[in-house]
Design a protein around this motif. Sequence first.
Motif, short mmCIF file in Angstrom:
data_model
loop_
_atom_site.label_atom_id
_atom_site.label_comp_id
_atom_site.label_asym_id
_atom_site.label_seq_id
_atom_site.Cartn_x
_atom_site.Cartn_y
_atom_site.Cartn_z
N ASP A 49 -8.14 -12.38 -16.15
CA ASP A 49 -6.85 -12.29 -16.83
C ASP A 49 -7.11 -12.56 -18.30
O ASP A 49 -7.53 -13.65 -18.68
CB ASP A 49 -5.89 -13.34 -16.25
N TYR A 50 -6.87 -11.56 -19.12
CA TYR A 50 -7.11 -11.66 -20.56
C TYR A 50 -5.83 -11.95 -21.34
O TYR A 50 -5.71 -11.57 -22.51
CB TYR A 50 -7.75 -10.37 -21.08
N ALA A 51 -4.86 -12.63 -20.73
CA ALA A 51 -3.57 -12.89 -21.36
C ALA A 51 -3.72 -13.57 -22.72
O ALA A 51 -2.95 -13.29 -23.64
CB ALA A 51 -2.69 -13.74 -20.45
N ASP A 52 -4.69 -14.45 -22.86
CA ASP A 52 -4.86 -15.17 -24.11
C ASP A 52 -5.45 -14.32 -25.23
O ASP A 52 -5.43 -14.72 -26.39
CB ASP A 52 -5.76 -16.40 -23.91
N THR A 53 -6.00 -13.16 -24.89
CA THR A 53 -6.65 -12.33 -25.90
C THR A 53 -5.94 -11.00 -26.14
O THR A 53 -6.40 -10.20 -26.96
CB THR A 53 -8.11 -12.04 -25.52
N VAL A 54 -4.83 -10.75 -25.45
CA VAL A 54 -4.10 -9.50 -25.63
C VAL A 54 -3.45 -9.50 -27.01
O VAL A 54 -2.81 -10.47 -27.41
CB VAL A 54 -3.04 -9.31 -24.53
N ALA A 79 -5.93 -2.97 -16.49
CA ALA A 79 -4.52 -2.59 -16.40
C ALA A 79 -3.69 -3.47 -17.32
O ALA A 79 -4.00 -4.65 -17.53
CB ALA A 79 -4.01 -2.72 -14.96
N ALA A 80 -2.63 -2.90 -17.83
CA ALA A 80 -1.69 -3.62 -18.70
C ALA A 80 -0.71 -4.41 -17.85
O ALA A 80 -0.58 -4.20 -16.64
CB ALA A 80 -0.93 -2.62 -19.57
N GLU A 81 -0.03 -5.31 -18.50
CA GLU A 81 1.06 -6.05 -17.88
C GLU A 81 2.04 -5.03 -17.31
O GLU A 81 2.38 -4.05 -17.99
CB GLU A 81 1.75 -6.93 -18.93
#
Length: 82
Positions: free
Chosen positions: A41-46, A74-76
Motif C-alpha cells: 500500500d503506497y498511500a503515504d507516497t501517492v 491499481a489506483a484507489e
Amino acid sequence: MSDSGPQRSGPIAVGSRVKVIPSSESRSGDTEPQVGVVVEDYADTVIDASDLGRDWAPVQRWAIALDDGRLVFAAEGGLKLA
C-alpha cells in the motif's frame, strides 16, 4: 474462530484478497476483473496528478500479486474485496 484468513469486509489492506477492476486506461487488454492479493500500500507516497507536472504514468496506490503471477498496480477505487 481464527483470524488467519483474509477479511471479506472492512477496508482493503496488505494481505487482502481483491479483484482488480480493469479501467479504460488499462493496457493489459484484460476485460474481466483479475483476482490477487494486495502486497503493498503506497498511500503515504501517492502524489496528486496535478502536482506531478505531467499526465502520463500516474502514481498508483496498490501493488497486487495476481493469481496468474503478474504484479499490477491499481489506483484507489480500482479494487474490490474478493
